[in-house]
Write a protein that holds these residues in place. Structure first.
Motif, mmCIF file in Angstrom:
data_model
loop_
_atom_site.group_PDB
_atom_site.id
_atom_site.type_symbol
_atom_site.label_atom_id
_atom_site.label_comp_id
_atom_site.label_asym_id
_atom_site.label_seq_id
_atom_site.Cartn_x
_atom_site.Cartn_y
_atom_site.Cartn_z
ATOM 1 N N ARG A 185 1.000 -1.401 -0.314
ATOM 2 C CA ARG A 185 -0.272 0.221 0.190
ATOM 3 C C ARG A 185 0.865 1.245 0.065
ATOM 4 N NH1 ARG A 185 -2.940 -3.140 3.736
ATOM 5 N NH2 ARG A 185 -2.449 -2.100 5.426
ATOM 6 N N GLN B 165 1.008 3.953 -2.890
ATOM 7 C CA GLN B 165 0.687 5.407 -2.627
ATOM 8 C C GLN B 165 1.510 6.502 -3.134
ATOM 9 O OE1 GLN B 165 -0.102 5.829 1.458
ATOM 10 N NE2 GLN B 165 -0.663 8.510 1.283
ATOM 11 N N CYS C 165 1.065 6.363 -6.871
ATOM 12 C CA CYS C 165 0.353 7.157 -7.460
ATOM 13 C C CYS C 165 0.288 8.403 -7.988
ATOM 14 C CB CYS C 165 -1.467 7.343 -6.832
ATOM 15 S SG CYS C 165 -2.013 5.228 -7.398
ATOM 16 N N SER C 166 1.179 9.286 -6.246
ATOM 17 C CA SER C 166 1.673 10.824 -6.542
ATOM 18 C C SER C 166 2.857 10.721 -7.007
ATOM 19 C CB SER C 166 2.185 10.834 -4.603
ATOM 20 O OG SER C 166 2.797 11.663 -4.363
#
Length: 257
Positions: A32, A36, A39-40
């Motif tokens: 995860r 995350q 994605c950033s």
């Protein structure tokens, strides 16, 4: 000049098993954390891309969140037929040459029977002036330790170094415009320890250190001499999807640097 092919020794069945194991791992704390951070990075780089047609392929084909869709048409390609993804052979995509504006390879080279063949296929689908956005695991990081010591799926994944990938891209007529690194913390199973080591992430990001667990390269296809014209007609040259073909590849643990 061509990118030479390497001898291959892992079967397609083993590759699909490896891909399934890695996708299950994405649900763990370190997984995860990885998604995350990636994605950033994608939200930061995608606004630099223009056009209408985008394709994603790799570990998490659906990485692109709806709120950051900057192109009109998006497709998800996959070695497995899951959800809305289109199942394809990694070396035979159902797109006309130079039909796409952006191709996102989310660890596609790390989970590939032949990374060079996959990169060629993806690059041929990108128009002149279009972009490749490539995520990869960095062998020169704490994540690379897991790779070299052969722990779980880490030991079987490709881990193509960013320096080698830049060379491949140059041979294919692409220039790297930007690189982002992330996940400086090791991929620990404990969320508590990941929180305690958050200072490593802050330090790495603040100083732009190259030792993150993943790297993201934004590369643009060069327009030298006469600008190639986008092929007229449909993006999909045929309605039938190519079947998965049996194949094999050699693990890049020692050679893909």
């Amino acid at each position: 000049m061509e990118i030479s092919e390497a001898r291959r020794s892992i079967s397609q069945a083993d590759m699909l098993r490896l891909l399934q194991e890695a996708r299950q791992w994405l649900e763990q704390p370190a997984g995860r954390m990885l998604l995350q951070a990636e994605c950033s990075a994608q939200r930061e780089l995608l606004p630099n891309c223009f056009g209408q047609h985008l394709v994603q392929y790799g570990l998490a084909p659906g990485l692109l969140a709806p709120e950051v869709k900057v192109l009109r048409h998006c497709w998800h390609l996959d070695m497995l037929s899951q959800g809305e993804s289109i199942a394809v052979d990694e070396a035979c995509w159902p797109f006309a040459p130079q039909a796409l504006d952006v191709v996102v390879l989310h660890h596609g080279l790390d989970f590939s029977l032949s990374p060079r063949a996959l990169l060629r296929e993806a690059s041929q689908a990108v128009r002149a002036g279009g972009h490749l956005l490539i995520f990869g695991f960095n062998p020169m990081s704490t994540w690379g330790w897991q790779h070299y010591f052969g722990r779980g799926w880490f030991g079987e994944a490709g881990f193509v170094s960013p320096a080698r990938l830049v060379d491949w891209l140059e041979l294919l007529g692409f220039a790297v415009e930007k690189r982002i690194d992330g996940c400086y913390r090791p991929p620990l199973a404990s969320s508590t320890w990941l929180q305690r080591l958050d200072f490593m992430e802050s330090l790495g990001q603040r100083r732009c250190l190259p030792g993150g667990g993943f790297y993201c390269l934004l590369a643009r296809r060069q327009m030298l001499g006469i600008t190639p014209q986008r092929e007229r007609g449909r993006v999909f040259p045929a309605l039938t999807m190519p079947p998965l073909a049996a194949g094999s590849r050699r693990a890049h643990k020692r050679e893909g640097r």
